[in-house]
Scaffold this motif. Structure first.
Motif, PDB file in Angstrom:
ATOM      1  N   SER A   1      25.500  92.263  43.846  1.00 58.39           N
ATOM      2  CA  SER A   1      25.427  93.108  42.891  1.00 58.39           C
ATOM      3  C   SER A   1      26.625  93.726  42.550  1.00 58.39           C
ATOM      4  O   SER A   1      27.700  94.300  42.117  1.00 58.39           O
ATOM      5  CB  SER A   1      24.411  93.728  43.114  1.00 58.39           C
ATOM      6  OG  SER A   1      23.533  93.039  42.441  1.00 58.39           O
ATOM      7  N   GLY A   2      27.427  94.059  43.906  1.00 54.97           N
ATOM      8  CA  GLY A   2      28.266  95.153  44.343  1.00 54.97           C
ATOM      9  C   GLY A   2      29.693  94.234  43.496  1.00 54.97           C
ATOM     10  O   GLY A   2      30.251  95.024  43.704  1.00 54.97           O
ATOM     11  N   ARG A   3      29.679  93.208  44.159  1.00 58.45           N
ATOM     12  CA  ARG A   3      30.901  92.296  43.639  1.00 58.45           C
ATOM     13  C   ARG A   3      31.080  92.296  42.310  1.00 58.45           C
ATOM     14  O   ARG A   3      31.854  92.798  41.552  1.00 58.45           O
ATOM     15  CB  ARG A   3      31.136  90.982  44.587  1.00 58.45           C
ATOM     16  CG  ARG A   3      32.616  89.979  43.800  1.00 58.45           C
ATOM     17  CD  ARG A   3      32.844  88.757  45.231  1.00 58.45           C
ATOM     18  NE  ARG A   3      33.568  88.181  43.921  1.00 58.45           N
ATOM     19  CZ  ARG A   3      34.147  87.241  44.546  1.00 58.45           C
ATOM     20  NH1 ARG A   3      33.179  86.603  45.653  1.00 58.45           N
ATOM     21  NH2 ARG A   3      35.406  86.784  44.824  1.00 58.45           N
ATOM     22  N   ARG A   4      29.852  91.908  41.491  1.00 65.69           N
ATOM     23  CA  ARG A   4      30.172  92.360  39.872  1.00 65.69           C
ATOM     24  C   ARG A   4      29.864  93.330  39.219  1.00 65.69           C
ATOM     25  O   ARG A   4      30.551  93.602  38.635  1.00 65.69           O
ATOM     26  CB  ARG A   4      28.418  91.961  39.027  1.00 65.69           C
ATOM     27  CG  ARG A   4      28.119  90.235  40.029  1.00 65.69           C
ATOM     28  CD  ARG A   4      26.975  89.596  39.319  1.00 65.69           C
ATOM     29  NE  ARG A   4      26.462  90.088  37.878  1.00 65.69           N
ATOM     30  CZ  ARG A   4      25.759  90.087  37.533  1.00 65.69           C
ATOM     31  NH1 ARG A   4      24.149  89.881  38.175  1.00 65.69           N
ATOM     32  NH2 ARG A   4      25.508  89.978  36.313  1.00 65.69           N
TER      33      ARG A   4
ATOM     34  N   ARG B   1      23.865  97.631  36.601  1.00 65.30           N
ATOM     35  CA  ARG B   1      23.927  98.458  34.955  1.00 65.30           C
ATOM     36  C   ARG B   1      24.883  99.452  34.349  1.00 65.30           C
ATOM     37  O   ARG B   1      25.964  98.986  33.212  1.00 65.30           O
ATOM     38  CB  ARG B   1      22.798  98.676  34.458  1.00 65.30           C
ATOM     39  CG  ARG B   1      22.423  99.020  32.956  1.00 65.30           C
ATOM     40  CD  ARG B   1      21.042  99.327  32.997  1.00 65.30           C
ATOM     41  NE  ARG B   1      19.886  98.114  32.998  1.00 65.30           N
ATOM     42  CZ  ARG B   1      19.157  97.576  33.758  1.00 65.30           C
ATOM     43  NH1 ARG B   1      19.236  97.984  34.743  1.00 65.30           N
ATOM     44  NH2 ARG B   1      18.469  96.644  33.450  1.00 65.30           N
ATOM     45  N   GLU B   2      24.960 100.133  35.032  1.00 72.01           N
ATOM     46  CA  GLU B   2      25.166 101.320  34.833  1.00 72.01           C
ATOM     47  C   GLU B   2      27.126 101.631  34.722  1.00 72.01           C
ATOM     48  O   GLU B   2      27.828 101.557  34.280  1.00 72.01           O
ATOM     49  CB  GLU B   2      25.455 102.521  35.896  1.00 72.01           C
ATOM     50  CG  GLU B   2      24.319 103.210  35.938  1.00 72.01           C
ATOM     51  CD  GLU B   2      24.550 104.252  37.492  1.00 72.01           C
ATOM     52  OE1 GLU B   2      25.410 104.703  37.621  1.00 72.01           O
ATOM     53  OE2 GLU B   2      23.598 105.194  37.594  1.00 72.01           O
TER      54      GLU B   2
ATOM     55  N   ASP C   1      18.309  93.384  31.916  1.00 69.22           N
ATOM     56  CA  ASP C   1      16.882  93.496  31.289  1.00 69.22           C
ATOM     57  C   ASP C   1      15.423  92.173  31.566  1.00 69.22           C
ATOM     58  O   ASP C   1      14.218  92.359  31.447  1.00 69.22           O
ATOM     59  CB  ASP C   1      17.509  93.847  30.256  1.00 69.22           C
ATOM     60  CG  ASP C   1      17.626  94.984  30.295  1.00 69.22           C
ATOM     61  OD1 ASP C   1      18.780  95.932  30.630  1.00 69.22           O
ATOM     62  OD2 ASP C   1      18.307  95.138  28.696  1.00 69.22           O
ATOM     63  N   LEU C   2      15.846  90.802  31.167  1.00 70.42           N
ATOM     64  CA  LEU C   2      15.550  90.220  31.570  1.00 70.42           C
ATOM     65  C   LEU C   2      15.484  89.800  32.533  1.00 70.42           C
ATOM     66  O   LEU C   2      13.597  89.251  32.641  1.00 70.42           O
ATOM     67  CB  LEU C   2      16.169  88.394  30.409  1.00 70.42           C
ATOM     68  CG  LEU C   2      16.299  88.991  29.360  1.00 70.42           C
ATOM     69  CD1 LEU C   2      16.850  87.771  28.790  1.00 70.42           C
ATOM     70  CD2 LEU C   2      14.729  88.895  28.529  1.00 70.42           C
ATOM     71  N   ALA C   3      16.188  90.161  33.698  1.00 65.64           N
ATOM     72  CA  ALA C   3      15.110  90.045  35.498  1.00 65.64           C
ATOM     73  C   ALA C   3      14.097  90.643  35.696  1.00 65.64           C
ATOM     74  O   ALA C   3      13.478  90.117  36.183  1.00 65.64           O
ATOM     75  CB  ALA C   3      16.942  89.615  35.971  1.00 65.64           C
ATOM     76  N   GLY C   4      14.401  91.716  34.684  1.00 64.83           N
ATOM     77  CA  GLY C   4      12.994  93.266  35.488  1.00 64.83           C
ATOM     78  C   GLY C   4      13.063  93.691  36.773  1.00 64.83           C
ATOM     79  O   GLY C   4      12.444  93.718  37.633  1.00 64.83           O
ATOM     80  N   ASP C   5      14.513  93.355  37.508  1.00 65.33           N
ATOM     81  CA  ASP C   5      14.795  93.896  39.204  1.00 65.33           C
ATOM     82  C   ASP C   5      15.595  95.056  39.055  1.00 65.33           C
ATOM     83  O   ASP C   5      16.934  95.055  39.486  1.00 65.33           O
ATOM     84  CB  ASP C   5      15.403  92.080  39.644  1.00 65.33           C
ATOM     85  CG  ASP C   5      15.584  92.581  41.103  1.00 65.33           C
ATOM     86  OD1 ASP C   5      15.183  92.950  41.274  1.00 65.33           O
ATOM     87  OD2 ASP C   5      16.759  91.882  42.112  1.00 65.33           O
ATOM     88  N   GLU C   6      14.473  95.329  39.000  1.00 57.77           N
ATOM     89  CA  GLU C   6      15.159  97.312  39.150  1.00 57.77           C
ATOM     90  C   GLU C   6      15.089  98.182  40.409  1.00 57.77           C
ATOM     91  O   GLU C   6      14.705  98.624  41.136  1.00 57.77           O
ATOM     92  CB  GLU C   6      13.994  98.269  38.231  1.00 57.77           C
ATOM     93  CG  GLU C   6      13.764  98.171  36.829  1.00 57.77           C
ATOM     94  CD  GLU C   6      15.329  98.145  36.203  1.00 57.77           C
ATOM     95  OE1 GLU C   6      16.259  98.607  36.681  1.00 57.77           O
ATOM     96  OE2 GLU C   6      16.391  97.202  35.661  1.00 57.77           O
ATOM     97  N   THR C   7      16.187  97.451  41.293  1.00 64.30           N
ATOM     98  CA  THR C   7      16.717  97.978  42.601  1.00 64.30           C
ATOM     99  C   THR C   7      17.385  98.702  41.938  1.00 64.30           C
ATOM    100  O   THR C   7      17.707  99.087  41.322  1.00 64.30           O
ATOM    101  CB  THR C   7      16.872  97.108  43.848  1.00 64.30           C
ATOM    102  OG1 THR C   7      18.369  96.318  43.055  1.00 64.30           O
ATOM    103  CG2 THR C   7      15.568  96.053  43.391  1.00 64.30           C
ATOM    104  N   HIS C   8      18.079  99.821  43.516  1.00 62.31           N
ATOM    105  CA  HIS C   8      19.396 100.463  43.225  1.00 62.31           C
ATOM    106  C   HIS C   8      19.747  99.880  43.228  1.00 62.31           C
ATOM    107  O   HIS C   8      21.794 100.225  42.297  1.00 62.31           O
ATOM    108  CB  HIS C   8      19.230 100.876  44.827  1.00 62.31           C
ATOM    109  CG  HIS C   8      20.399 102.648  44.253  1.00 62.31           C
ATOM    110  ND1 HIS C   8      20.405 103.267  43.708  1.00 62.31           N
ATOM    111  CD2 HIS C   8      21.504 102.054  45.487  1.00 62.31           C
ATOM    112  CE1 HIS C   8      21.448 103.857  43.967  1.00 62.31           C
ATOM    113  NE2 HIS C   8      22.413 103.045  44.631  1.00 62.31           N
TER     114      HIS C   8
END
Length: 383
Positions: A45-48, A99-100, A86-93
């Motif tokens: 997530s950090g790289r993306r 997403r931001e 959104d589809l993955a539904g993985d709402e971590t920090h």
């Protein structure tokens, strides 16, 4: 369906050069790499997130990156990446932060997609010409190059050369010289290119220059805009239906062709009354601009920067032979990027019965680094 950026460039000596071309290539590579990283769910997530923020920063701060992001379809690809989260539904920090970043990048690319063209105003002699520049990703001719301005200046001080003549501009790009000739007393003018986005933009530029001159004592004619692929010209024939075989492959052609392409009222506006004149409207459906009529010949042929690849040296002489009237003249200005390639072009013209007079137009200017400065070619039929 897109915003035109007016006033960003004016009559100054701001022209495209090879540095702009290479900058576009680098920007395209970087944009592509960032988008691939964003789309790759295997990446952290950090790289993306970093890729998204880099994309957003560059697109907002650099028009070249904005153009390349639009060319790459960045807005839609980022929207797909957001939907996948959104589809993955993985709402971590980490995913919230990602997403931001994706939203910021999407917003920047949305604004970039709305920037269609930059209008450039040039004062040539007593005439004002407005052209439209697109991203270099739409074709090398999407920007104004120095040689076009040099040819335009020459035509302006030698207006009688094209007075009451039928004129074809080859490789029009932004169409500066052809649009000028339409105001210099030419009988008819055809602007030609083969890149569909450039053809679309030429239609708008031709209409804009014609409309702004309404009410003048001697209003300019409305140029026709036609598609001319030199490979097809060199092949010696255009098949009206079914396709044309080039290098072992068949290109399908369903667009209308005919002598009406040379009516003084631009057929593109006449034949498509219900189509809006949004740039790129043609690109969506594969092109709606008429082909250059296979039997049409011209009193005058003009062009700038026409020889910079081997295929140009191989095909341009055939185009000139096919399109130039027996008592006609052609005038071509350009940077000499490859001396041997230009010599090959001249020799091929002479082999086909054309006489070529080369004039040295001067050395490199500004940041130019061409092999042999600039040259002009005046081409007629051999006596």
């Amino acid at each position: 369906r897109g915003r035109v950026m007016a006033g960003e460039r004016d009559t100054g000596e701001v022209v495209a050069d090879e540095g702009d071309w290479y900058a576009a290539l680098v920007a395209g590579e970087n944009v592509g790499e960032w988008l691939e990283t964003v789309e790759n769910v295997v990446r952290s997530s950090g790289r993306r997130e970093r890729a998204s923020r880099s994309l957003a920063t560059k697109v907002r701060g650099d028009r070249v990156y904005a153009d390349e992001a639009t060319e790459a379809g960045a807005k839609c690809r980022l929207e797909a990446a957001i939907a996948a989260l959104d589809l993955a539904g993985d709402e971590t920090h980490a995913t919230q932060t990602l997403r931001e970043a994706l939203e910021q990048a999407r917003s920047a690319c949305l604004e970039a997609a709305d920037l269609v063209a930059t209008t450039v105003t040039k004062k040539i002699g007593t005439h004002t010409i407005t052209i439209r520049e697109l991203a270099l990703g739409r074709g090398v001719g999407a920007k104004l190059w120095r040689a076009a301005g040099m040819l335009a200046d020459n035509l302006a001080v030698n207006a009688m050369w094209c007075d009451k003549k039928n004129v074809l501009e080859l490789g029009s790009g932004v169409g500066l010289c052809g649009l000028l000739v339409a105001k210099l007393g030419a009988e008819s003018v055809a602007l030609s290119d083969f890149e569909f986005p450039l053809l679309d933009s030429l239609v708008l530029a031709a209409k804009a220059n014609h409309d702004t001159a309404e009410g003048e004592k001697d209003p300019p004619i409305l140029p026709a805009v036609v598609r001319c692929d030199w490979r097809e010209e060199a092949a010696g024939e255009v098949l009206m239906a079914g396709g044309l075989e080039i290098d072992g492959r068949v290109e399908r052609e369903t667009r209308k062709t005919g002598s009406d392409a040379f009516k003084k009222e631009n057929p593109l506006l006449e034949n498509e009354p219900t189509k809006s004149l949004d740039v790129d409207a043609a690109a969506v459906k594969g092109g709606w601009v008429s082909r250059l009529h296979p039997h049409r010949k011209f009193d005058r042929i003009i062009g700038s920067d026409l020889v910079y690849e081997r295929t140009h040296a191989e095909t341009l002489p055939w185009v000139l032979q096919r399109r130039l009237q027996k008592n006609g003249e052609a005038r071509i200005f350009g940077a000499v990027r490859d001396r041997a390639l230009l010599d090959e072009t001249i020799q091929k013209c002479e082999d086909l019965g054309l006489a070529v007079l080369e004039t040295k137009l001067g050395g490199n200017r500004g940041d130019d680094w061409y092999e042999d400065g600039y040259a002009g070619l005046d081409i007629t039929w051999q006596k």
